[in-house]
Design a protein around this motif. Structure first.
Motif, PDB file in Angstrom:
ATOM      1  N   THR A  31       0.830  -1.208   0.000  1.00  0.00           N
ATOM      2  CA  THR A  31       0.000   0.000   0.000  1.00  0.00           C
ATOM      3  C   THR A  31       0.862   1.256   0.000  1.00  0.00           C
ATOM      4  OG1 THR A  31      -1.732  -1.171   1.233  1.00  0.00           O
ATOM      5  CG2 THR A  31      -1.821   1.227   1.245  1.00  0.00           C
ATOM      6  N   VAL A  32       1.879   1.260   0.853  1.00  0.00           N
ATOM      7  CA  VAL A  32       2.794   2.403   0.921  1.00  0.00           C
ATOM      8  C   VAL A  32       3.555   2.548  -0.387  1.00  0.00           C
ATOM      9  CG1 VAL A  32       4.902   3.236   2.032  1.00  0.00           C
ATOM     10  CG2 VAL A  32       3.021   2.364   3.426  1.00  0.00           C
ATOM     11  N   GLY A  33       3.995   1.424  -0.944  1.00  0.00           N
ATOM     12  CA  GLY A  33       4.728   1.466  -2.203  1.00  0.00           C
ATOM     13  C   GLY A  33       3.878   1.971  -3.355  1.00  0.00           C
ATOM     14  N   GLN A  34       2.627   1.567  -3.384  1.00  0.00           N
ATOM     15  CA  GLN A  34       1.721   2.026  -4.434  1.00  0.00           C
ATOM     16  C   GLN A  34       1.514   3.534  -4.365  1.00  0.00           C
ATOM     17  OE1 GLN A  34       0.324   0.211  -6.890  1.00  0.00           O
ATOM     18  NE2 GLN A  34      -0.840   1.920  -7.736  1.00  0.00           N
ATOM     19  N   ALA A  35       1.243   4.018  -3.162  1.00  0.00           N
ATOM     20  CA  ALA A  35       1.018   5.456  -2.994  1.00  0.00           C
ATOM     21  C   ALA A  35       2.266   6.260  -3.354  1.00  0.00           C
ATOM     22  CB  ALA A  35       0.596   5.747  -1.552  1.00  0.00           C
ATOM     23  N   LYS A  36       3.411   5.779  -2.900  1.00  0.00           N
ATOM     24  CA  LYS A  36       4.645   6.487  -3.197  1.00  0.00           C
ATOM     25  C   LYS A  36       4.966   6.441  -4.685  1.00  0.00           C
ATOM     26  CE  LYS A  36       8.349   8.765  -2.172  1.00  0.00           C
ATOM     27  NZ  LYS A  36       8.269  10.156  -1.655  1.00  0.00           N
ATOM     28  N   GLY A  37       4.716   5.294  -5.317  1.00  0.00           N
ATOM     29  CA  GLY A  37       4.988   5.172  -6.741  1.00  0.00           C
ATOM     30  C   GLY A  37       4.145   6.122  -7.577  1.00  0.00           C
ATOM     31  N   GLU A  38       2.866   6.212  -7.261  1.00  0.00           N
ATOM     32  CA  GLU A  38       1.974   7.111  -8.002  1.00  0.00           C
ATOM     33  C   GLU A  38       2.399   8.570  -7.814  1.00  0.00           C
ATOM     34  OE1 GLU A  38      -1.929   6.256  -6.638  1.00  0.00           O
ATOM     35  OE2 GLU A  38      -2.117   4.393  -7.793  1.00  0.00           O
ATOM     36  N   LYS A  39       2.689   8.934  -6.577  1.00  0.00           N
ATOM     37  CA  LYS A  39       3.082  10.325  -6.305  1.00  0.00           C
ATOM     38  C   LYS A  39       4.414  10.660  -6.983  1.00  0.00           C
ATOM     39  CE  LYS A  39       3.773  13.667  -2.546  1.00  0.00           C
ATOM     40  NZ  LYS A  39       5.010  14.244  -3.097  1.00  0.00           N
ATOM     41  N   ALA A  40       5.355   9.727  -6.930  1.00  0.00           N
ATOM     42  CA  ALA A  40       6.670   9.984  -7.510  1.00  0.00           C
ATOM     43  C   ALA A  40       6.593  10.146  -9.016  1.00  0.00           C
ATOM     44  CB  ALA A  40       7.634   8.855  -7.138  1.00  0.00           C
ATOM     45  N   VAL A  41       5.720   9.368  -9.656  1.00  0.00           N
ATOM     46  CA  VAL A  41       5.548   9.492 -11.104  1.00  0.00           C
ATOM     47  C   VAL A  41       5.028  10.883 -11.463  1.00  0.00           C
ATOM     48  CG1 VAL A  41       4.146   8.730 -13.059  1.00  0.00           C
ATOM     49  CG2 VAL A  41       5.297   7.045 -11.639  1.00  0.00           C
ATOM     50  N   THR A  42       3.985  11.307 -10.771  1.00  0.00           N
ATOM     51  CA  THR A  42       3.408  12.625 -11.076  1.00  0.00           C
ATOM     52  C   THR A  42       4.352  13.757 -10.673  1.00  0.00           C
ATOM     53  OG1 THR A  42       2.185  12.584  -8.970  1.00  0.00           O
ATOM     54  CG2 THR A  42       1.046  11.782 -10.920  1.00  0.00           C
ATOM     55  N   ASP A  43       5.090  13.569  -9.575  1.00  0.00           N
ATOM     56  CA  ASP A  43       6.046  14.596  -9.153  1.00  0.00           C
ATOM     57  C   ASP A  43       7.130  14.808 -10.196  1.00  0.00           C
ATOM     58  OD1 ASP A  43       4.703  15.051  -6.810  1.00  0.00           O
ATOM     59  OD2 ASP A  43       6.103  13.955  -5.528  1.00  0.00           O
ATOM     60  N   ARG A  44       7.433  13.773 -10.942  1.00  0.00           N
ATOM     61  CA  ARG A  44       8.439  13.889 -11.992  1.00  0.00           C
ATOM     62  C   ARG A  44       7.871  14.484 -13.280  1.00  0.00           C
ATOM     63  NH1 ARG A  44      12.110   9.067 -13.530  1.00  0.00           N
ATOM     64  NH2 ARG A  44      12.574  10.714 -15.051  1.00  0.00           N
ATOM     65  N   GLY A  45       6.580  14.795 -13.250  1.00  0.00           N
ATOM     66  CA  GLY A  45       5.966  15.367 -14.438  1.00  0.00           C
ATOM     67  C   GLY A  45       5.571  14.338 -15.483  1.00  0.00           C
ATOM     68  N   LEU A  46       5.554  13.061 -15.086  1.00  0.00           N
ATOM     69  CA  LEU A  46       5.146  11.998 -15.995  1.00  0.00           C
ATOM     70  C   LEU A  46       3.652  11.740 -15.831  1.00  0.00           C
ATOM     71  CD1 LEU A  46       8.098   9.536 -15.278  1.00  0.00           C
ATOM     72  CD2 LEU A  46       7.905  11.151 -17.166  1.00  0.00           C
ATOM     73  N   LYS A  47       3.031  11.235 -16.856  1.00  0.00           N
ATOM     74  CA  LYS A  47       1.603  10.923 -16.800  1.00  0.00           C
ATOM     75  C   LYS A  47       1.400   9.607 -16.072  1.00  0.00           C
ATOM     76  CE  LYS A  47       0.091  13.343 -20.969  1.00  0.00           C
ATOM     77  NZ  LYS A  47      -0.614  13.199 -22.276  1.00  0.00           N
ATOM     78  N   LEU A  48       0.324   9.560 -15.288  1.00  0.00           N
ATOM     79  CA  LEU A  48      -0.015   8.367 -14.543  1.00  0.00           C
ATOM     80  C   LEU A  48      -1.335   7.814 -15.064  1.00  0.00           C
ATOM     81  CD1 LEU A  48       0.657   6.517 -12.076  1.00  0.00           C
ATOM     82  CD2 LEU A  48      -0.809   8.029 -10.716  1.00  0.00           C
ATOM     83  N   ALA A  49      -1.328   6.566 -15.481  1.00  0.00           N
ATOM     84  CA  ALA A  49      -2.544   5.922 -15.980  1.00  0.00           C
ATOM     85  C   ALA A  49      -3.512   5.696 -14.841  1.00  0.00           C
ATOM     86  CB  ALA A  49      -2.214   4.594 -16.654  1.00  0.00           C
ATOM     87  N   LYS A  50      -4.777   5.944 -15.102  1.00  0.00           N
ATOM     88  CA  LYS A  50      -5.821   5.732 -14.078  1.00  0.00           C
ATOM     89  C   LYS A  50      -6.450   4.364 -14.226  1.00  0.00           C
ATOM     90  CE  LYS A  50      -5.297   9.842 -12.396  1.00  0.00           C
ATOM     91  NZ  LYS A  50      -4.733  10.034 -11.063  1.00  0.00           N
TER      92      LYS A  50
END
Length: 446
Positions: free
Chosen positions: A427-446
């Motif tokens: 759960t922690v890894g998922q949340a961090k992964g999603e945030k890190a992707v968007t923080d880098r300016g990359l698109k995150l699939a929903k």
């Protein structure tokens, strides 16, 4: 057992494996668009523009790296390597990142497979396709190539392959009349039988402390932590396959069948040396540490394939190292020549191994290197078993198609605080992964 001279065959991927690898490369086209990396500057590896030998700087935290560089320097005259020891893990990656930013990075460095996509996608690596692409495709097994060939480009050259295996106490299994488990259901049954006979003995210690092991077990179960959808990244760390793995281990811990002692600590070593755990979930490189870590248990530990969910041979990887050329190197071709030597030339294994204070069972991905490593390894600790033959067989069963994502180092750091709660780690890894992707300016699939 006499010193082994046998080695396993290089894994030959099946048609299914090749399809999976092709799909993996296709799914990483996003990485290619995000990556930096320049072409070779055309400097000849034979000499610099002034006619003098090319001097390469080389940073690594790996044991034996210094001695290997020295042996390379003695082998020829046109390239000289200057070695510097750097910290291992995230600290070493940070040092390398800062050096790239400061334009004083080395020409060659070693890097964990899990860090490679993140580092490449930030523009910190040279594209090695032209100078090392053929080396990777011709001299390494297909189920390892996907870890260094990203987005249709070659960003690194593999060194080792790290299949997860089961190490078990032969004497305890015999004492409690337990068969070596072939499935995870059988593994739990063995845990229950052993603990019932002696409540002080648990099946293993699995109290957190190294999220890479959870990732490797999820890999074995068929999980895919990263992928793409169109022009967006998919993060599925808490997917169904991973949740199954986490729930299984959390169940063993909750029921007192596995020890909550963290990995890599003093408590872990005491439990293993004192007969408080009956198995260790380790990798090919783990075998070399038994003779120094548990010297009084020679002949009592055995090696078996990792239990699987359906009884069919399969495993994931736990760790692993590659060679890269950081962004800004002026000697990409010479660096590639050194890297090819250190990852494929049998003469590079001898100084590496002879310099080590403890035996190394690291399994080179290249077959010629693997043969030398097998010949040099004293396998007498595991009486009657050929360590390299077994780890080579395990490498053949690594599930193909796994890829690391562009933010995995941040995910690993976040998961490190979750302790023995593996479901929480997802759960922690998922949340961090999603945030890190968007923080880098990359698109995150929903």
């Amino acid at each position: 057992m006499p010193r082994t001279s046998r080695t396993s065959r290089t894994p030959r991927a099946s048609r299914t494996s090749r399809i999976a690898l092709t799909a993996t490369v296709a799914s990483l086209t996003l990485l290619a668009t995000a990556c930096g990396g320049g072409d070779s500057d055309g400097n000849s590896p034979n000499a610099g523009s002034d006619g003098k030998p090319v001097t390469l700087t080389y940073w690594s935290a790996t044991a034996g790296a210094k001695e290997t560089a020295e042996a390379f320097n003695k082998s020829q005259k046109n390239i000289k390597v200057e070695f510097s020891l750097i910290p291992s893990g995230p600290e070493g990656v940070t040092k390398l990142t800062n050096a790239v930013k400061g334009r004083n990075a080395p020409d060659v460095a070693t890097m964990d497979y899990s860090a490679l996509p993140e580092y490449a996608s930030e523009g910190n690596l040279e594209d090695l396709s032209a100078v090392a692409g053929d080396t990777v495709s011709e001299k390494f097994p297909e189920n390892i190539q996907s870890l260094v060939n990203l987005g249709g480009k070659t960003w690194a050259v593999p060194f080792d392959v790290t299949p997860i295996q089961l190490f078990y106490r032969k004497d305890l299994f015999k004492k409690y009349d337990v068969e070596v488990p072939g499935t995870w259901d059988e593994y739990r049954a063995a845990a229950e039988k052993i603990n019932k006979a002696d409540p002080k003995v648990r099946i293993t210690n699995f109290g957190g402390g190294d999220p890479a092991l959870l990732a490797g077990l999820a890999w074995q179960a068929g999980a895919q932590w990263y992928g793409t959808s169109g022009d967006a990244w998919k993060v599925t760390i808490d997917g169904a396959a991973s949740k199954k793995v986490a729930a299984y281990w959390d169940g063993l811990l909750d029921d007192g069948l596995a020890s909550k002692t963290p990995l890599w600590g003093e408590g872990e070593a005491k439990e293993r040396a004192g007969g408080k755990v009956a198995t260790i979930i380790g990798a090919a490189w783990s075998a070399g540490g038994f003779s120094t870590g548990y010297p009084d248990l020679k002949g009592k530990w055995g090696i078996a394939p990792l239990p699987t969910w359906d009884g069919k041979p399969a495993t994931g990887m736990y760790g692993g190292t590659s060679y890269v050329v950081p962004k800004g190197s002026k000697h990409t071709e010479a660096a590639a020549q050194f890297i090819e030597w250190v990852t494929t030339n049998p003469e590079a294994m001898k100084p590496r191994l002879s310099s080590l204070k403890a035996p190394s069972s690291a399994l080179p991905a290249n077959e010629a290197m693997r043969k030398v490593a097998a010949e040099e390894f004293d396998g007498s600790y595991f009486e009657g078993q050929d360590v390299y033959e077994l780890s080579g067989q395990a490498a053949d069963t690594i599930v193909p198609g796994w890829t690391w994502g562009p933010v995995q180092q941040q995910v690993t750091a976040a998961q490190g605080s979750t302790g023995a709660d593996h479901t929480k780690a997802l759960t922690v890894g998922q949340a961090k992964g999603e945030k890190a992707v968007t923080d880098r300016g990359l698109k995150l699939a929903k």
